[in-house]
Motif scaffolding. Structure first.
Motif, PDB file in Angstrom:
ATOM      1  N   UNK A  24      54.779  39.678  33.719  1.00 25.17           N
ATOM      2  CA  UNK A  24      53.526  39.018  33.661  1.00 25.17           C
ATOM      3  C   UNK A  24      53.535  38.093  34.675  1.00 25.17           C
ATOM      4  N   UNK A  25      54.871  37.427  35.022  1.00 26.73           N
ATOM      5  CA  UNK A  25      55.076  36.358  36.087  1.00 26.73           C
ATOM      6  C   UNK A  25      54.766  37.218  37.392  1.00 26.73           C
ATOM      7  N   UNK A  26      55.216  38.135  37.524  1.00 28.32           N
ATOM      8  CA  UNK A  26      55.189  39.047  38.745  1.00 28.32           C
ATOM      9  C   UNK A  26      53.717  39.410  39.090  1.00 28.32           C
ATOM     10  N   UNK A  27      52.915  39.777  37.920  1.00 28.58           N
ATOM     11  CA  UNK A  27      51.723  40.059  38.156  1.00 28.58           C
ATOM     12  C   UNK A  27      50.795  38.822  38.574  1.00 28.58           C
ATOM     13  N   UNK A  28      51.046  37.540  37.983  1.00 30.36           N
ATOM     14  CA  UNK A  28      50.511  36.344  38.464  1.00 30.36           C
ATOM     15  C   UNK A  28      50.962  35.886  39.733  1.00 30.36           C
ATOM     16  N   UNK A  29      52.172  35.954  40.456  1.00 27.37           N
ATOM     17  CA  UNK A  29      52.171  35.861  41.811  1.00 27.37           C
ATOM     18  C   UNK A  29      51.688  36.829  42.630  1.00 27.37           C
ATOM     19  N   UNK A  30      51.636  38.034  42.282  1.00 28.57           N
ATOM     20  CA  UNK A  30      51.019  38.923  43.200  1.00 28.57           C
ATOM     21  C   UNK A  30      49.489  38.720  43.194  1.00 28.57           C
ATOM     22  N   UNK A  31      48.674  38.686  42.039  1.00 31.34           N
ATOM     23  CA  UNK A  31      47.425  38.262  41.812  1.00 31.34           C
ATOM     24  C   UNK A  31      47.084  36.874  42.775  1.00 31.34           C
ATOM     25  N   UNK A  32      47.833  35.778  42.856  1.00 29.81           N
ATOM     26  CA  UNK A  32      47.628  34.652  43.318  1.00 29.81           C
ATOM     27  C   UNK A  32      47.897  35.065  45.010  1.00 29.81           C
ATOM     28  N   UNK A  33      48.954  35.668  45.438  1.00 29.60           N
ATOM     29  CA  UNK A  33      49.286  35.943  46.845  1.00 29.60           C
ATOM     30  C   UNK A  33      47.864  36.635  47.520  1.00 29.60           C
ATOM     31  N   UNK A  34      47.565  37.614  46.708  1.00 33.54           N
ATOM     32  CA  UNK A  34      46.549  38.579  47.132  1.00 33.54           C
ATOM     33  C   UNK A  34      45.158  37.558  47.191  1.00 33.54           C
ATOM     34  N   UNK A  35      44.973  36.657  46.387  1.00 33.33           N
ATOM     35  CA  UNK A  35      43.786  35.684  46.521  1.00 33.33           C
ATOM     36  C   UNK A  35      43.907  34.737  47.750  1.00 33.33           C
ATOM     37  N   UNK A  36      44.874  34.407  48.013  1.00 36.46           N
ATOM     38  CA  UNK A  36      45.141  33.556  48.992  1.00 36.46           C
ATOM     39  C   UNK A  36      45.183  34.371  50.274  1.00 36.46           C
ATOM     40  N   UNK A  37      45.484  35.557  50.537  1.00 36.66           N
ATOM     41  CA  UNK A  37      45.465  36.219  51.640  1.00 36.66           C
ATOM     42  C   UNK A  37      43.966  36.854  52.176  1.00 36.66           C
ATOM     43  N   UNK A  38      43.222  37.093  50.946  1.00 35.84           N
ATOM     44  CA  UNK A  38      41.835  37.802  51.149  1.00 35.84           C
ATOM     45  C   UNK A  38      40.946  36.529  51.038  1.00 35.84           C
ATOM     46  N   UNK A  39      41.102  35.824  50.412  1.00 31.93           N
ATOM     47  CA  UNK A  39      39.994  34.580  50.323  1.00 31.93           C
ATOM     48  C   UNK A  39      38.981  34.801  49.002  1.00 31.93           C
ATOM     49  N   UNK A  40      39.113  36.017  48.336  1.00 29.05           N
ATOM     50  CA  UNK A  40      38.488  36.488  47.207  1.00 29.05           C
ATOM     51  C   UNK A  40      39.505  36.527  45.917  1.00 29.05           C
ATOM     52  N   UNK A  41      38.522  36.121  44.861  1.00 28.31           N
ATOM     53  CA  UNK A  41      39.386  36.095  43.564  1.00 28.31           C
ATOM     54  C   UNK A  41      39.761  37.522  43.260  1.00 28.31           C
ATOM     55  N   UNK A  42      40.491  37.606  42.178  1.00 34.55           N
ATOM     56  CA  UNK A  42      40.914  39.138  41.612  1.00 34.55           C
ATOM     57  C   UNK A  42      39.458  39.739  41.386  1.00 34.55           C
TER      58      UNK A  42
END
Length: 49
Positions: A24-42
């Motif tokens: 779950x922690x890994x999923x949150x980190x990956x989701x937030x990282x992707x959001x920061x890189x793309x500028x879009x929410x999950x």
């Protein structure tokens, strides 16, 4: 030690809960990282937003 002596590693046991928390922690980190890189929410990334 025979295979019958080993306790199952599924259900609500500490082993399973530790891995559930780690993933779950890994999923949150990956989701937030992707959001920061793309500028879009999950949800926006998968087409619901």
């Amino acid at each position: 030690m025979s295979p019958e002596d080993i306790e199952p590693r599924y259900g609500f046991v500490n082993y399973a809960e530790i891995w559930n928390g780690r993933l779950a922690m890994l999923g949150i980190v990956i989701g937030l990282s992707t959001e920061l890189l793309t500028g879009q929410g999950i949800l926006g990334q998968i087409g619901f937003g």
